[in-house]
Design a protein around this motif. Sequence first.
Motif, PDB file in Angstrom:
ATOM      1  N   THR A  69      46.989  28.740  50.842  1.00 47.10           N
ATOM      2  CA  THR A  69      45.804  28.516  51.680  1.00 47.10           C
ATOM      3  C   THR A  69      45.959  29.210  53.034  1.00 47.10           C
ATOM      4  O   THR A  69      45.016  29.831  53.527  1.00 47.10           O
ATOM      5  CB  THR A  69      45.529  27.012  51.849  1.00 47.10           C
ATOM      6  OG1 THR A  69      45.516  26.402  50.564  1.00 47.10           O
ATOM      7  CG2 THR A  69      44.190  26.769  52.521  1.00 47.10           C
ATOM      8  N   THR A  79      41.292  22.135  54.811  1.00 48.91           N
ATOM      9  CA  THR A  79      41.281  22.800  53.508  1.00 48.91           C
ATOM     10  C   THR A  79      42.667  22.772  52.856  1.00 48.91           C
ATOM     11  O   THR A  79      42.784  22.606  51.640  1.00 48.91           O
ATOM     12  CB  THR A  79      40.805  24.265  53.658  1.00 48.91           C
ATOM     13  OG1 THR A  79      39.565  24.258  54.349  1.00 48.91           O
ATOM     14  CG2 THR A  79      40.617  24.931  52.310  1.00 48.91           C
ATOM     15  N   ASN A 129      43.011  21.346  49.298  1.00 52.23           N
ATOM     16  CA  ASN A 129      43.484  22.223  48.215  1.00 52.23           C
ATOM     17  C   ASN A 129      44.726  21.679  47.524  1.00 52.23           C
ATOM     18  O   ASN A 129      44.960  21.944  46.354  1.00 52.23           O
ATOM     19  CB  ASN A 129      43.782  23.630  48.744  1.00 52.23           C
ATOM     20  CG  ASN A 129      42.517  24.446  48.960  1.00 52.23           C
ATOM     21  OD1 ASN A 129      41.415  23.987  48.649  1.00 52.23           O
ATOM     22  ND2 ASN A 129      42.669  25.642  49.489  1.00 52.23           N
TER      23      ASN A 129
END
Length: 420
Positions: A29, A144, A148
Amino acid sequence: VLQIPRGTRDFASDEMQKRRFVEDKIRLTFKQFGYKEIQTPTFETLELFTAKSGETIIDELYSFKDKGGRDLALRPELTAPVIRFYVDKLQMESKPLKLFYFGNCFRYDRPQKGRYREFMQTGCELIGTDTPEATAELIALAYTILKNIGLKDLKLYIGNLSILSSIFKAFNISKEQQKNLTPLIDKSLFNDVVSCLKDFGFSEKDSQDFIEILQTSDVKKIIKFTEKDDQTKDEMMRLFQILELLKNIFEIKTCEIKLSIVRGLDYYKGVVFEIDAPRLGAEKQLCGGGAYELIPLFGGSKTPTSGFAIGFDRTILALEEEKYKFPEIKLDVYVIPINENLMIKSLEITQNLRKEGLSVDMDLLKRGISKSLKYASSINVEKIIIVGQKELDEDSVTFRDMKTGKQELVKINSLYEKIR
Ligand code: AMP
């Protein structure tokens, strides 16, 4: 038996499997957001941390003199080391500079679940921009990363230290009084804040108004407060802009304003944020970050900086709390020679399959077939190769699928095809 030091942990292989799995996802990420990984040493000069946080930090550090008499400390976090590195060697790099790290940290904390003396942080620093877009992207990155990985139950809070400062000012709370209050505010101990204000001679009404504005996520109330002061008004507008971007571009709908986020009031400024995993109870904070100013303190030229740190160990705990299904360690194939004379041939078959990229192990203990099969099922291998002389005479081995129990004769040179 020798004891492991208090607040430290050993990680068995199943634990390491989880940790590496999560680490890989985080790394991915960061890279998707254009960040590059760096590493700094485990110990630094003590001065680096006292410059950032004052002498009182020493109580929380593992600090020591080395044999040359230098004052050193095991790092308690990585922002100061990364900024030291930047000022020393990276100032000429083109901006914005997006750096991320993984590193073990050491704090002389009181150990409990989710709080250790050696723990791991992963985080990043964004150097050279503080536009609302950049700040929104930074906050979205933190969120995120955790999404994720697979976490579902997360709370994102955004605050602003300039606004907090003007609230202090509006209530005539002195710098000295702020020092007493901020640790309580940071821990959301609002009853203690009220009694502390009472001790300072504040009226019941003022105390209640004060904690109300700190606790509210009602935008109108906050705006009313910031109207009088132009600089704070600008910060407020930025904060709203960031919230809009988070909602519309990054699709983070569950973000709340929380003006009681304090972090390090001395070098943090402007936007600050936290992400919690509410299921973790007392030690629920997974991530903390914001905009800060450290570069001039370390001798560099002033540049906007912001960043965040995620507690890696707590992230794993949060996944476990959500009953996340981690992938298991899996061997592709287990090879069993049926007698001692077939060890070398079995080793050769094992090694050839490894060359094809499979993970393969064999019975090195000469355990015999039934014990080996038992062992294989205990470690969850689904494919077994049994090496026997009769089959070898035909360039073949017995291939067994543990899932179906089916056995068949397979030519050695087509084994890889069969397994794949
Ligand atoms: P901080 O640098 O204090 O903002 O910490 C950033 C994150 O690191 C926190 O949100 C926690 O998730 C984690 N963390 C801090 N101290 C510890 C500790 N002693 N043990 C485990 N995790 C920690």
